[in-house]
Write an enzyme that holds these catalytic residues in place. Structure first.
Site, PDB file in Angstrom:
ATOM      1  CG  ASP A  27      -2.013  -1.070   1.065  1.00  0.00           C
ATOM      2  OD1 ASP A  27      -2.589  -1.484   2.079  1.00  0.00           O
ATOM      3  OD2 ASP A  27      -2.257  -1.502  -0.082  1.00  0.00           O
ATOM      4  CD  GLU A  40     -26.644  -6.629 -34.877  1.00  0.00           C
ATOM      5  OE1 GLU A  40     -26.671  -7.127 -33.723  1.00  0.00           O
ATOM      6  OE2 GLU A  40     -26.538  -5.421 -35.104  1.00  0.00           O
ATOM      7  CE  LYS A  55     -28.466 -14.416 -27.941  1.00  0.00           C
ATOM      8  NZ  LYS A  55     -27.454 -14.669 -26.945  1.00  0.00           N
ATOM      9  CG  ASP A  61     -21.708 -18.588 -26.606  1.00  0.00           C
ATOM     10  OD1 ASP A  61     -22.270 -17.984 -25.672  1.00  0.00           O
ATOM     11  OD2 ASP A  61     -21.513 -19.809 -26.618  1.00  0.00           O
ATOM     12  NE  ARG A 102     -27.718  -8.626 -19.583  1.00  0.00           N
ATOM     13  CZ  ARG A 102     -28.468  -9.447 -18.856  1.00  0.00           C
ATOM     14  NH1 ARG A 102     -27.901 -10.328 -18.077  1.00  0.00           N
ATOM     15  NH2 ARG A 102     -29.777  -9.361 -18.911  1.00  0.00           N
ATOM     16  CD  GLU A 141     -21.907 -10.867 -26.062  1.00  0.00           C
ATOM     17  OE1 GLU A 141     -22.524  -9.792 -25.892  1.00  0.00           O
ATOM     18  OE2 GLU A 141     -22.282 -11.953 -25.606  1.00  0.00           O
ATOM     19  CE1 TYR A 153     -24.940  -5.997 -27.744  1.00  0.00           C
ATOM     20  CE2 TYR A 153     -23.334  -7.586 -28.568  1.00  0.00           C
ATOM     21  CZ  TYR A 153     -24.145  -7.105 -27.549  1.00  0.00           C
ATOM     22  OH  TYR A 153     -24.144  -7.735 -26.341  1.00  0.00           O
ATOM     23  CE  LYS A 177     -29.762 -18.400 -26.952  1.00  0.00           C
ATOM     24  NZ  LYS A 177     -29.480 -19.137 -25.933  1.00  0.00           N
ATOM     25  CB  CYS A 218       2.406 -45.722 -17.287  1.00  0.00           C
ATOM     26  SG  CYS A 218       2.831 -45.004 -18.880  1.00  0.00           S
ATOM     27  CB  CYS A 254       6.795 -46.856 -18.988  1.00  0.00           C
ATOM     28  SG  CYS A 254       6.097 -46.012 -17.563  1.00  0.00           S
ATOM     29  CB  CYS A 277       3.221 -41.800 -16.300  1.00  0.00           C
ATOM     30  SG  CYS A 277       4.763 -42.715 -16.488  1.00  0.00           S
ATOM     31  CB  CYS A 321       7.416 -42.672 -19.171  1.00  0.00           C
ATOM     32  SG  CYS A 321       5.966 -43.114 -20.142  1.00  0.00           S
TER      33      CYS A 321
END
Ligand code: IVH
Length: 674
Positions: A35, A113, A115, A117, A136, A170, A222, A311, A405, A408, A423, A428
């Site tokens: 600080d 447009e 959408k 994700d 948001r 987005e 958008y 969707k 494994c 080996c 492993c 190996c």
């Protein structure tokens, strides 16, 4: 120490402590001391406005120390969208809108447009300056992520506009960037992100802006809020054009469509082409274009009535699970995966899918022979969702994770609370194979013609036993092997010869040092001109390198001192590896060969040296002044007036910084500014 030096010192110190605290969860100094440093920096920045820097950590100290971000109340609520799931429902929506407007649906003007994700974000500008960015949240109150958003490359920090504006859009990761980021995680021995959306959310909500900055986040705009009504616009599409002019990324695939039929057709187009876009979409958004009509249609409490999301169904496919196997990675991690009857999912054929770890297989209880549902996590990584029940069919026994494994035969180990199994046998053969494959891979030394199969063959033939052995291979050794001829043997030896001058950063990536990914490797190679310099550096010096936190530094420090590493590097040197970050041996296309490209002002995403190096790496030169011979002038933020004037006088083309990537890739550009 001058005040200027002190400010630089404090910023570096605070950045380092931030990383220790937030990224590595390992604070290096007591809070009170931290600080005090932060207060001193703020005081100096107040006393010397000329030393202020919008990216300074002082803007975030204190804030990121809190456990959550500061709340931000949205001046205009961030609404959601109502959804429809097929064409019929979409048509019902457009009919309803048309009816409420006493309009004909076939003459209404819509914008269609993608959408995206990702995560919704609102960015406020006052008199052209970015003042705040918020997530948001619940729509009414979001989180203050201003400092992180400042690090997103395609968010302009300045607009050529007075008054207040809010730009909404987005935050997302383009698919390529997501894949590259995951490759980096793997290269650093860390876990992959599950999908682009999660990776974007995690990257944006970082308490340390430096971590966000290192992630390739993008922002697509958008919505433009203009509370003072400064813009004279009739249509939404005009505001989008304005956003593009201000330098925001907007969806190039968006279309204005006249009438419901055309609008529906365009939304079908998005569904058909969803996998051809650079980013993941989960639908199309349809909006009434005329702003006056929007006002008449209005809102419900949670969403506008003038917009709708169509969707798309997630692409899931059913196929037969043939077997469950376990692969051993170069760090020894044992990952179970499904071997599948090949099936096309989201645009590509899938014949293997990850099952993540022991607990996941147990939870999904999938068994060889089952019919399973497969999808791509975030449309990228194939995964098994679960088994489909087939009444009356006898299932195989519950699958159990192997105790040893598969490569080996040594016991597999699961440590404490970790969900991964390893492993731990250092010799190996599977680990060795993966290490060598990684060394030769595109992200590392990029040795063409040395994929997994060939590495396995060379190991089996006893020709190599370590990455250093590669450089001793001769044409005569290879020619005799099955499937090899003179041509392939000569070409591999030539590739290996070329790899000897590979930049140091690539060698560092190739060595697979824990926590050292491509970004860290590049920073290291910038700081140290030769491997030996890096290997001899004290821990404090490594920690002081930009972007290198204590965890990376410690891992590297140990790695270079390891006896096996030393031997390997000695053998590299004996074989003639340069172990330098030479710029002359560039593997990039010489798109700017013999051309002089002058850069003026800041090019987003590049330092001055970086932009010049990028030009030089493509065969060009980057002189400090404009002459008749100048090929073009790249005009960044706050350009030099003299250079711009001179270029205009001499008829030398002026090129916007937004076209710099295109210029590097192709040697040309699309729009000349003068
Ligand atoms: S418009 C009032 N347009 O989808 C208008 N949203 O499911 C609000 N989204 O919260 C949003 N692409 O995060 C709009 N082209 C687009 C979009 C879009 C993605 C997201 C956004 C929104 C969510 C609603």
């Amino acid at each position: 120490m001058s005040d200027q030096e002190r400010v630089a010192f404090l910023r570096a110190e605070l950045a380092r402590h931030n990383e220790a605290y937030f990224t590595n969860d390992a604070p290096t100094i007591p809070d009170a001391e931290y600080d005090a440093l932060a207060r001193e920096l703020r005081r100096l920045e107040e006393e010397h406005p000329e030393l202020r820097d919008e990216h300074s950590v002082s803007g975030t100290v204190g804030a990121p120390r809190a456990s959550v971000f500061d709340p931000v109340e949205h001046a205009v609520a961030m609404l959601s969208l109502d959804n429809v799931f097929d064409v019929e429902e979409l048509r019902t929506w457009s009919d309803r809108v048309a009816k409420s407007l006493e309009h004909d649906a076939e003459t209404l003007r819509f914008v269609v447009e993608p959408k995206i994700d990702g995560l919704a974000l609102s960015i406020a500008y006052e008199d052209g300056v970015l003042v705040q960015a918020a997530t948001r949240g619940d729509g009414r109150v979001g989180e203050d992520v201003t400092e992180n958003v400042r690090t997103i490359k395609n968010v302009p920090t300045r607009l050529g506009a007075v008054g207040r504006f809010e730009v909404r859009g987005e935050v997302f990761l383009a698919r390529d960037d997501f894949i590259a980021m995951n490759a980096e995680q793997v290269a650093a021995g860390l876990k992959e992100f599950a999908n682009p959306r999660n990776a974007a959310a995690g990257s944006l909500r970082q308490k340390n802006p430096a971590v966000s900055a290192a992630r390739p986040l993008s922002f697509l705009a958008y919505q433009l809020l203009d509370p003072d009504g400064r813009l004279e616009v009739t249509y939404y599409s005009e505001t989008i054009r304005q956003l593009a002019e201000w330098g925001f990324l907007v969806a190039g695939e968006s279309r204005i469509e006249e009438g419901a039929a055309a609008m529906i057709e365009r939304s079908d187009w998005f569904q058909a082409h969803r996998h051809d876009l650079r980013y993941d979409i989960d639908g199309a958004v349809i909006k009434v274009d005329e702003l006056a009509l929007r006002e008449r249609v209005g809102f419900t409490s949670r969403a506008p009535r003038w917009a709708i999301a169509r969707k798309f169904p997630p692409e899931e496919r059913t196929t037969r699970l043939l077997a469950i196997e376990v692969s051993i990675g170069r760090t020894g991690r044992a990952t179970p995966f499904a071997v599948l009857e090949p099936v096309v999912v989201a645009g590509s054929t899938v014949s293997m899918a990850t099952l993540h770890n022991q607990d996941q297989v147990a939870a999904k209880d999938v068994r060889p022979g089952d019919l399973v549902v497969v999808r791509k996590a975030g449309d990228v990584i194939p995964e098994v969702v679960g088994a489909v029940s087939e009444p009356g069919r006898r299932r195989a026994k519950k699958w159990t994770f192997p105790a040893t494994c598969p490569e080996c035969g040594q016991p597999l180990v699961r440590r404490g609370e970790e969900s991964d199994t390893y492993c731990v046998n250092p010799t190996c053969p599977a680990q060795l194979l993966e290490q060598i494959v990684h060394f030769a891979s595109r992200g590392a030394l990029d040795i063409e013609g040395l994929g997994e199969q060939r590495v396995a063959q060379l190991l089996a033939a006893g020709l190599i036993n370590d990455v250093a052995d590669l450089f001793g291979l001769r044409v005569a050794d290879l020619e005799g092997l099955e499937g090899w001829g003179e041509l392939s043997a000569t070409s591999l030896v030539r590739e290996l010869e070329k790899a000897k001058t590979a930049p140091l950063s690539r060698v560092l990536v190739g060595l697979g040092i824990r926590h050292v990914g491509p970004v860290a490797a590049r920073e290291l190679a910038r700081r140290f001109s030769h491997y030996d310099e890096l290997a001899g550096a004290p821990l404090e010096v490594l920690e002081a390198v930009d972007g290198i936190g204590p965890v990376i530094a410690q891992s590297l420090y140990q790695y270079v001192r390891d006896e096996e590493t030393r031997e390997r590097v000695e053998r590299f040197k004996a074989a003639g590896l340069t172990l330098r970050e030479s710029t002359t041996a560039s593997s990039l296309a010489a798109t700017l060969a013999g051309r002089a490209v002058v850069v003026t002002g800041a090019v987003p995403g590049y330092t001055r040296e970086g932009a010049e190096a990028a030009i030089v790496a493509r065969g060009g030169t980057s002189p400090g002044s404009v002459s008749k011979k100048t090929y073009c002038v790249v005009v960044g933020e706050a350009p030099g007036a003299a250079k711009v004037t001179k270029a205009t006088d001499l008829g030398v083309p002026l090129v916007a910084a937004s076209e710099f990537e295109t210029l590097l890739a192709t040697g040309t550009w699309t729009i000349t500014l003068n």
